[in-house]
Scaffold this motif. Structure first.
Motif, PDB file in Angstrom:
ATOM      1  N   ARG A  67       0.841  -1.306   0.067  1.00 21.94           N
ATOM      2  CA  ARG A  67      -0.208   0.091   0.022  1.00 21.94           C
ATOM      3  C   ARG A  67       0.847   1.101   0.070  1.00 21.94           C
ATOM      4  O   ARG A  67       0.692   2.227  -0.716  1.00 21.94           O
ATOM      5  CB  ARG A  67      -0.894   0.025   1.199  1.00 21.94           C
ATOM      6  CG  ARG A  67      -1.579   1.280   1.262  1.00 21.94           C
ATOM      7  CD  ARG A  67      -2.653   1.087   2.694  1.00 21.94           C
ATOM      8  NE  ARG A  67      -3.701   0.014   2.280  1.00 21.94           N
ATOM      9  CZ  ARG A  67      -4.467  -0.535   3.280  1.00 21.94           C
ATOM     10  NH1 ARG A  67      -4.472  -0.133   4.522  1.00 21.94           N
ATOM     11  NH2 ARG A  67      -5.216  -1.555   3.063  1.00 21.94           N
ATOM     12  N   ASP A  68       1.936   1.303   0.651  1.00 22.21           N
ATOM     13  CA  ASP A  68       2.929   2.314   0.879  1.00 22.21           C
ATOM     14  C   ASP A  68       4.250   1.768   0.501  1.00 22.21           C
ATOM     15  O   ASP A  68       5.021   1.537   1.296  1.00 22.21           O
ATOM     16  CB  ASP A  68       2.859   2.839   2.194  1.00 22.21           C
ATOM     17  CG  ASP A  68       3.723   4.139   2.213  1.00 22.21           C
ATOM     18  OD1 ASP A  68       4.377   4.583   1.270  1.00 22.21           O
ATOM     19  OD2 ASP A  68       3.356   5.101   3.133  1.00 22.21           O
ATOM     20  N   VAL A  69       4.571   1.851  -0.954  1.00 24.59           N
ATOM     21  CA  VAL A  69       5.731   0.940  -1.401  1.00 24.59           C
ATOM     22  C   VAL A  69       6.869   1.874  -1.037  1.00 24.59           C
ATOM     23  O   VAL A  69       8.066   1.079  -0.628  1.00 24.59           O
ATOM     24  CB  VAL A  69       5.634   0.773  -2.982  1.00 24.59           C
ATOM     25  CG1 VAL A  69       5.800   2.235  -3.779  1.00 24.59           C
ATOM     26  CG2 VAL A  69       6.617   0.036  -3.498  1.00 24.59           C
ATOM     27  N   ASP A  70       6.945   3.251  -0.831  1.00 21.51           N
ATOM     28  CA  ASP A  70       8.337   3.725  -0.418  1.00 21.51           C
ATOM     29  C   ASP A  70       8.531   3.644   0.873  1.00 21.51           C
ATOM     30  O   ASP A  70       9.718   3.405   1.178  1.00 21.51           O
ATOM     31  CB  ASP A  70       7.779   5.165  -0.690  1.00 21.51           C
ATOM     32  CG  ASP A  70       7.811   5.641  -2.068  1.00 21.51           C
ATOM     33  OD1 ASP A  70       8.557   5.009  -2.973  1.00 21.51           O
ATOM     34  OD2 ASP A  70       7.232   6.684  -2.524  1.00 21.51           O
ATOM     35  N   VAL A  71       7.649   3.544   1.706  1.00 20.93           N
ATOM     36  CA  VAL A  71       7.809   2.881   3.264  1.00 20.93           C
ATOM     37  C   VAL A  71       8.423   1.464   3.237  1.00 20.93           C
ATOM     38  O   VAL A  71       9.529   1.164   3.974  1.00 20.93           O
ATOM     39  CB  VAL A  71       6.728   3.220   4.120  1.00 20.93           C
ATOM     40  CG1 VAL A  71       6.806   2.465   5.395  1.00 20.93           C
ATOM     41  CG2 VAL A  71       6.194   4.491   4.561  1.00 20.93           C
ATOM     42  N   ALA A  72       7.752   0.577   2.575  1.00 20.45           N
ATOM     43  CA  ALA A  72       8.085  -0.810   2.427  1.00 20.45           C
ATOM     44  C   ALA A  72       9.791  -0.692   2.122  1.00 20.45           C
ATOM     45  O   ALA A  72      10.460  -1.373   2.626  1.00 20.45           O
ATOM     46  CB  ALA A  72       7.425  -1.602   1.734  1.00 20.45           C
ATOM     47  N   PHE A  73       9.901  -0.184   0.897  1.00 18.23           N
ATOM     48  CA  PHE A  73      11.242  -0.166   0.452  1.00 18.23           C
ATOM     49  C   PHE A  73      12.215   0.683   1.321  1.00 18.23           C
ATOM     50  O   PHE A  73      13.546   0.036   1.820  1.00 18.23           O
ATOM     51  CB  PHE A  73      11.358   0.201  -0.897  1.00 18.23           C
ATOM     52  CG  PHE A  73      12.769   0.184  -1.465  1.00 18.23           C
ATOM     53  CD1 PHE A  73      13.170  -1.286  -2.294  1.00 18.23           C
ATOM     54  CD2 PHE A  73      13.823   1.326  -1.589  1.00 18.23           C
ATOM     55  CE1 PHE A  73      14.577  -0.944  -2.660  1.00 18.23           C
ATOM     56  CE2 PHE A  73      14.884   1.100  -2.053  1.00 18.23           C
ATOM     57  CZ  PHE A  73      15.203  -0.168  -2.431  1.00 18.23           C
ATOM     58  N   HIS A  74      12.192   1.765   1.463  1.00 17.76           N
ATOM     59  CA  HIS A  74      13.029   2.606   2.392  1.00 17.76           C
ATOM     60  C   HIS A  74      13.269   2.263   3.790  1.00 17.76           C
ATOM     61  O   HIS A  74      14.332   2.220   4.328  1.00 17.76           O
ATOM     62  CB  HIS A  74      12.961   4.073   2.114  1.00 17.76           C
ATOM     63  CG  HIS A  74      12.983   4.699   0.937  1.00 17.76           C
ATOM     64  ND1 HIS A  74      14.304   4.622   0.406  1.00 17.76           N
ATOM     65  CD2 HIS A  74      12.373   5.088   0.134  1.00 17.76           C
ATOM     66  CE1 HIS A  74      14.249   5.419  -0.906  1.00 17.76           C
ATOM     67  NE2 HIS A  74      12.981   5.352  -1.187  1.00 17.76           N
ATOM     68  N   GLY A  75      12.202   1.615   4.299  1.00 19.30           N
ATOM     69  CA  GLY A  75      12.289   1.087   5.520  1.00 19.30           C
ATOM     70  C   GLY A  75      13.481  -0.146   5.670  1.00 19.30           C
ATOM     71  O   GLY A  75      14.207  -0.136   6.676  1.00 19.30           O
TER      72      GLY A  75
END
Length: 274
Positions: free
Chosen positions: A171-179
Motif C-alpha cells: 500500500r505504501d511502497v516507499d515505506v516498505a522499500f526505504h524501511g
C-alpha cells in the motif's frame, strides 16, 4: 477463535495499535500445529505466492501469514526504521501477533529478514508454543557482498522497474522499500550482528540456503552449525538465489515437509517412565 481462520483477502487483525493484514490456510490452531510465516525485508502475505497452500496440503499443519507493519496492506510506520528493527519485531511484536491469532503450537518459518526474526524469537523469548524453526536464507551479520546487492537494489528502485513491481504488493511502497534499504545501507549497519541468539536455541532448526544468493553467503549457515546446541539440518541448493521456496519449490517443500513430519513424530512419542 481469536480471529477468523480463513484465507480472506485483505483480512486485518489489531496488534499493538496497528492493523495488520493476515491470511490462514488449513486447519485452525485448536486442530493442528501451525506454521507461522515471516516474510522477507520487502515481502508481504501475497508474496509467498502458492507456498502457504502447498505447505498446508503437504504437512497437514495450519499456515498463518501476516504482513508486518509498513508492508503489504498493513498499517504504515514512521521512517527511518531503527537499525535493530528485526530484534524489535521479534521481542516486542511477534508474540503479540501469535496471541491474537490464537496460535497454540507452532513452527516459525521465516525468509531472509523473517528468518532472522524467527531466530531472534527462538533464542530470546521463552515461548513453549514454538517447537521448531525453518530458516530460509537467514542472515545474522552483515556481509560486504550482501550490502553491495542492497545498494544495487536501491539503484533498481530509483532508476529501474523495481518500484513498479513492488507497488503491486505494498500500500505504501516507499515505506516498505526505504524501511528496509535505508537501514541496511546505513554506515553503522556494517557492525550489525545478532548471531549470539543462535547460542540460546534449544529447538530443532532446518536451514535452507541458495548457493548463489546475492544477499547472503553460506557463511550464514556455517554460523548456525558452529554455534547451535540444538538439532540442525541444512539444505544448500545449487543454482539457487535468495528465494529457494520460489526458485526451487519442489525440493524446498519436500525438505520442510520432512522436517515438520519428523518433528511432530517426536512430539507425539510417549515418554517411557522407568
Amino acid at each position: 477463535m481469536a480471529l477468523q481462520w480463513a484465507e480472506t483477502p485483505q483480512a486485518r487483525m489489531q496488534v499493538q495499535g496497528k492493523a495488520l493484514e493476515y491470511a490462514c490456510w488449513g486447519p485452525p490452531p485448536d486442530q493442528a500445529p501451525t506454521l507461522v510465516l515471516l516474510h522477507e525485508g520487502l515481502g508481504s502475505v501475497a508474496q509467498w505466492k502458492g507456498l502457504p497452500q502447498a505447505l498446508a496440503k503437504a504437512t497437514g499443519f495450519g499456515v498463518f501469514a501476516y504482513s508486518r507493519a509498513g508492508y503489504g496492506a498493513s498499517d504504515s510506520v514512521a521512517l527511518p526504521r531503527p537499525l535493530d528493527y528485526m530484534t524489535r519485531e521479534a521481542e516486542e511484536t511477534l508474540g503479540a501477533v501469535m496471541d491474537a491469532a490464537g496460535i497454540m503450537q507452532a513452527v516459525l518459518l521465516g525468509h531472509s529478514d523473517g528468518a532472522t526474526i524467527a531466530t531472534i524469537y527462538g533464542g530470546s523469548v521463552s515461548d513453549m508454543r514454538v517447537r521448531g524453526l525453518v530458516l530460509i536464507a537467514p542472515h545474522f551479520f552483515a556481509e560486504a557482498s550482501g550490502l553491495d546487492a542492497i545498494h544495487a537494489a536501491g539503484t533498481a528502485y530509483r532508476e529501474g522497474d523495481l518500484r513498479a513491481k513492488l507497488a503491486k504488493y505494498h500500500r505504501d511502497v516507499d515505506v516498505a522499500f526505504h524501511g528496509w534499504h535505508d537501514a541496511w545501507t546505513d554506515p553503522d549497519f556494517t557492525k550489525w550482528n545478532v548471531a549470539d541468539v543462535i547460542d540460546h536455541l534449544r529447538i530443532p532448526v532446518l536451514a535452507i540456503q541458495g548457493r548463489d544468493d546475492p544477499y547472503g553467503t553460506v557463511a550464514q549457515i556455517d554460523e548456525i552449525e558452529t554455534r547451535i546446541y540444538a538439532p540442525i539440518e541444512t539444505v544448500i541448493l545449487e543454482g539457487c538465489g535468495h528465494a529457494p521456496h520460489l526458485e526451487k519449490p519442489d525440493v524446498t517443500l519436500a525438505a520442510i515437509h520432512e522436517f515438520c513430519a519428523r518433528l511432530w513424530r517426536l512430539e507425539q512419542q510417549e515418554v517411557a517412565i522407568a
